[in-house]
Design an enzyme around this catalytic site. Structure first.
Site, PDB file in Angstrom:
ATOM      1  N   SER A  82      51.089 109.986  54.099  1.00  0.00           N
ATOM      2  CA  SER A  82      50.294 110.803  53.203  1.00  0.00           C
ATOM      3  C   SER A  82      48.819 110.891  53.606  1.00  0.00           C
ATOM      4  O   SER A  82      48.011 111.443  52.879  1.00  0.00           O
ATOM      5  CB  SER A  82      50.379 110.213  51.788  1.00  0.00           C
ATOM      6  OG  SER A  82      49.866 108.885  51.753  1.00  0.00           O
ATOM      7  N   LYS A 121      40.134 109.591  52.631  1.00  0.00           N
ATOM      8  CA  LYS A 121      41.338 110.123  51.988  1.00  0.00           C
ATOM      9  C   LYS A 121      41.102 110.312  50.494  1.00  0.00           C
ATOM     10  O   LYS A 121      40.500 109.454  49.833  1.00  0.00           O
ATOM     11  CB  LYS A 121      42.504 109.161  52.230  1.00  0.00           C
ATOM     12  CG  LYS A 121      43.852 109.652  51.738  1.00  0.00           C
ATOM     13  CD  LYS A 121      44.930 108.646  52.127  1.00  0.00           C
ATOM     14  CE  LYS A 121      46.317 109.052  51.676  1.00  0.00           C
ATOM     15  NZ  LYS A 121      47.341 108.057  52.071  1.00  0.00           N
ATOM     16  N   SER A 157      51.829 105.480  55.844  1.00  0.00           N
ATOM     17  CA  SER A 157      50.975 106.643  55.591  1.00  0.00           C
ATOM     18  C   SER A 157      49.742 106.772  56.470  1.00  0.00           C
ATOM     19  O   SER A 157      49.079 107.805  56.427  1.00  0.00           O
ATOM     20  CB  SER A 157      50.550 106.671  54.118  1.00  0.00           C
ATOM     21  OG  SER A 157      51.644 107.001  53.298  1.00  0.00           O
TER      22      SER A 157
END
Length: 462
Positions: free
Chosen positions: A156, A81, A180
């Site tokens: 996210s 990420k 997330s």
């Protein structure tokens, strides 16, 4: 798409790891196969902000030159990420302010992935600084849901989830504050683990004793999640929370379930999906007690702590670069204005009391099931969730209530895709701190006995 059913990208991480360890497969072959899959899927899904093809291939060649495997992830491509630093690979944090930022050193989670033989194949999309329900920012996105490109992949860690779901990487790193890794896993039909805070240390965290946020893992099944988790887990004296071991006494698992913890806003569609999932859970694993502790003040507590910490971390950036930030992050920073020390400490006390109520419940059960999000995936163009079942919500955080409650108590969570017809839907399986192995044992059984498994989206199926 007309896909090769024997393509390397469709194999599990565990299978690839075994073949790589036996030298039946080279690391270069594994990386090239996944780079080809990325080329076929991007930019249609917009899962990656940066594809690190050159560094990944160079790393693969170096591993292939080793006389023996260097660790359990030897030669495996891993997506990371883009909130997390990677030495020599662009890391933007999803912000135009860092469009050209290349860190000199890696976060400990990435360093451990590489020490175990993993290869960073690229950096996955995230909303700016991780704030937002839609995986888009001023650099890239939105990341599209493999099941329906008009829908969100979830925030996210949506880039990581989409990448894993269609085979662009067998494993992906994510981070989780209010849901997330859990929500994108649910929306994209894959598995994830948000571990006990501290199991994957964060020695660079500004608030050393904070346990609201943690690294997490995403994969297509429980075994692969466990493989990546094992590489990143382990204590670090620089992180005062990294104290838990991983324990499981092998005893029978007593199950509970709640659709909403008594406080979360949950759509009727999610309630129906969850009720069916609990029925399947009971058939596979035994009786499920419908219960939860008193969570009456949980959402107010979460909003206060999140807002105060966001203001502390990003307030100076708002003052300096306000107009350059997205509306979502500005809203999140501004929500922390005016929170007093008394209000913050009262929220911490409420969080402590909530934790102790959950501990009391877990004297009677071992794992609690809950939905992984309060809504099903919605169109990217709609932005934040402002209405659920036709009723306006109080804040744009309301849809994550079922994950936010678990964030507050810091218990580890395995998210599994339930499958079935229609859009992807996942459930959280919550255990006591330090009991990741119990979750992994249960998850593997449910994949086998209840069919809680990843299904390739029709457009991306092998």
């Amino acid at each position: 798409m007309n896909q090769d059913p024997n393509a390397l990208w469709r194999e599990s991480a565990a299978t690839l790891a075994e073949r790589l360890a036996k030298r039946e497969l080279s690391a270069r072959e594994a990386v090239e196969a996944h780079l080809e899959r990325i080329a076929a899927a991007e930019p249609a899904l917009s899962a990656f902000i940066t594809v690190a093809a050159d560094t990944a291939l160079a790393r693969a060649d170096a591993l292939d030159a080793q006389p023996a495997p260097v660790g359990p992830l030897h030669g495996l491509p891993v997506a990371v990420k883009d909130l997390t630093d990677t030495a020599g690979i662009r890391t933007t944090y999803g912000s135009a302010l860092y469009a050209d930022h290349v860190p000199a050193s890696s976060d400990i989670a990435v360093a451990r992935i590489e020490a175990a033989g993993g290869i960073v194949i690229g950096k996955t999309n995230t909303p700016e600084f991780g704030f937002g329900a839609i995986c888009r920012n001023r650099l890239y996105g939105p990341t599209r849901n493999p099941a329906d490109p008009a829908l969100t992949s979830g925030g996210s860690s949506g880039g990581s989830a989409a990448a894993v779901a269609v085979g662009m990487a067998p494993l992906a790193h994510g981070t989780d504050y209010g849901g997330s890794v859990r929500i994108p896993a649910s929306f994209c039909g894959i598995a994830s683990i948000r571990p006990t805070p501290g199991l994957i240390p964060a020695p660079g965290r500004a608030l050393g004793w904070d346990t609201l946020a943690t690294h997490g893992v995403l994969a297509r099944d429980t075994a692969d999640c466990a493989l990546l988790l094992s590489a990143m887990a382990g204590s670090d004296l620089r992180d005062p929370t990294s104290l838990f071991g991983d324990r499981d006494d092998g005893s029978e698992t007593r199950l509970g379930a709640t659709a909403d913890f008594g406080v979360a806003t949950v759509s009727q569609a999610v309630r129906e999906h969850f009720a069916e999932a609990v029925e399947r859970l009971e058939r596979a694993a035994g009786p499920v007690a419908r219960r939860h502790p008193d969570c009456g003040d949980a959402m107010a507590t979460f909003r206060t702590l999140r807002a105060a910490q966001t203001r502390h971390a990003f307030g100076p950036m708002l003052a300096k670069h306000g107009k350059a930030l997205t509306d979502t992050i500005r809203w999140n920073i501004e929500a922390g204005a005016g929170i007093t020390a008394d209000a913050y400490l009262e929220a911490q006390a409420a969080r402590t009391a909530l934790y102790r109520r959950f501990v009391a419940l877990f004297e009677e059960i071992d794992v609690l099931a809950a939905p992984a999000c309060g809504v099903l995936p919605w169109p990217n163009e709609d932005g934040e969730v402002t209405v659920i079942d036709g009723r306006p919500v109080e804040t744009i955080l309301d849809y994550i209530g079922v994950t936010a409650v678990v964030t507050l108590i810091g218990f580890p969570v395995l998210t599994l895709p339930v499958g079935g017809d229609g859009l992807p839907f996942g459930i959280q399986l919550i255990a006591r701190p330090g009991e990741e192995r119990r979750l992994i044992r249960l998850g593997r059984m449910l994949e086998r006995e209840a069919g809680f498994t990843h299904r390739w989206a029709a457009a991306w199926a092998p």
